[in-house]
Design a protein around this motif. Structure first.
Motif, short mmCIF file in Angstrom:
data_model
loop_
_atom_site.label_atom_id
_atom_site.label_comp_id
_atom_site.label_asym_id
_atom_site.label_seq_id
_atom_site.Cartn_x
_atom_site.Cartn_y
_atom_site.Cartn_z
N ALA A 83 0.78 -1.49 0.41
CA ALA A 83 0.33 -0.26 -0.16
C ALA A 83 0.56 1.50 0.00
N VAL A 84 2.06 0.75 -0.19
CA VAL A 84 3.08 2.48 0.19
C VAL A 84 2.93 2.98 -1.05
N GLN A 85 3.25 4.21 -1.30
CA GLN A 85 3.11 5.01 -2.76
C GLN A 85 4.51 5.22 -2.61
N GLU A 86 4.93 6.10 -1.43
CA GLU A 86 6.20 7.16 -1.74
C GLU A 86 6.59 7.17 0.15
N ILE A 87 7.39 6.94 0.25
CA ILE A 87 8.40 7.68 1.45
C ILE A 87 8.82 8.83 1.43
N ASN A 88 8.32 10.08 1.93
CA ASN A 88 9.18 11.08 2.37
C ASN A 88 10.53 11.54 3.14
N VAL A 89 10.10 13.07 2.92
CA VAL A 89 10.92 13.00 4.86
C VAL A 89 9.75 13.21 5.54
N HIS A 90 8.77 13.66 5.42
CA HIS A 90 7.97 14.33 6.40
C HIS A 90 6.49 12.91 7.03
N GLU A 91 6.53 11.92 5.51
CA GLU A 91 5.00 11.08 5.98
C GLU A 91 5.84 9.79 4.52
N VAL A 92 4.89 8.64 5.05
CA VAL A 92 4.42 8.28 4.28
C VAL A 92 3.02 7.82 3.72
N ARG A 93 3.72 8.31 2.19
CA ARG A 93 1.72 7.98 1.20
C ARG A 93 1.66 7.16 0.60
N LEU A 94 0.25 6.92 1.51
CA LEU A 94 -0.64 5.03 1.38
C LEU A 94 -1.39 5.31 0.03
N ASP A 95 -1.70 4.05 -0.86
CA ASP A 95 -2.67 4.08 -1.93
C ASP A 95 -4.00 3.34 -1.05
N LEU A 96 -4.43 4.04 -0.01
CA LEU A 96 -5.82 3.30 1.04
C LEU A 96 -6.38 4.79 1.79
N LYS A 97 -7.74 4.60 2.10
CA LYS A 97 -8.63 5.12 2.41
C LYS A 97 -8.66 5.00 3.70
N ALA A 98 -8.02 5.98 4.94
CA ALA A 98 -8.11 5.93 6.18
C ALA A 98 -9.50 5.25 6.53
N ILE A 99 -10.66 6.57 6.23
CA ILE A 99 -12.13 5.95 6.41
C ILE A 99 -11.95 4.32 6.30
N ASP A 100 -11.67 3.80 5.94
CA ASP A 100 -11.62 2.57 5.49
C ASP A 100 -11.81 1.88 6.12
N THR A 101 -10.25 1.45 7.33
CA THR A 101 -9.06 1.07 7.72
C THR A 101 -9.37 1.49 9.13
N PRO A 102 -9.23 0.03 9.95
CA PRO A 102 -9.36 0.42 11.90
C PRO A 102 -8.91 2.17 12.48
N ALA A 103 -7.41 2.99 11.67
CA ALA A 103 -7.72 3.70 11.59
C ALA A 103 -8.54 4.84 12.49
#
Length: 127
Positions: A83-103
């Motif tokens: 699910a990881v799209q990109e890792i940069n200095v500030h964050e890890v970008r994911l290819d999913l929607k947070a609202i659909d996860t247990p988060a």
């Protein structure tokens, strides 16, 4: 040439951001798969129990015992490496929607049990 990644410096404790720019917590744990060849990242773990385990295993056990009062479906959330799209200095970008996860279990619980009871909240009143 392959890009190098220092897991502790570049990934652990970084902000996770979903495909809609929604912040969904931080990377609390990294799980590696060890098989033939070099170890590879299998998934990230999120949640208070994962963070507690990093501090002390007994603290993790204590928090898991308190989990029965939590609206979360699981004590730890797993985010697959795929699910990881990109890792940069500030964050890890994911290819999913947070609202659909247990988060977002706490947010869903609060919306249903608290916000919906507030007059003018825009939420339908439920009995």
């Amino acid at each position: 040439m392959a890009q190098q990644l220092d897991l502790i410096r570049d990934v652990l404790d970084k902000q996770l951001v979903d495909s809609e720019e929604t912040k969904m917590g931080r990377v609390d744990g990294i799980v590696l798969a060890i098989g033939e060849g070099a170890p590879r990242i299998d998934h990230f773990e999120l949640g208070f129990t994962v963070l507690a385990r990093r501090l002390h295993p007994r603290l993790e056990t204590w928090l898991q015992a308190l989990r029965r009062w939590s609206p979360r479906r699981t004590a730890r959330q797993i985010v697959p490496w795929s699910a990881v799209q990109e890792i940069n200095v500030h964050e890890v970008r994911l290819d999913l929607k947070a609202i659909d996860t247990p988060a977002f279990d706490w947010e869903r619980w609060l919306r249903k049990h608290i916000v919906s009871k507030i007059p003018g909240s825009g939420e339908e009143q439920q009995s």
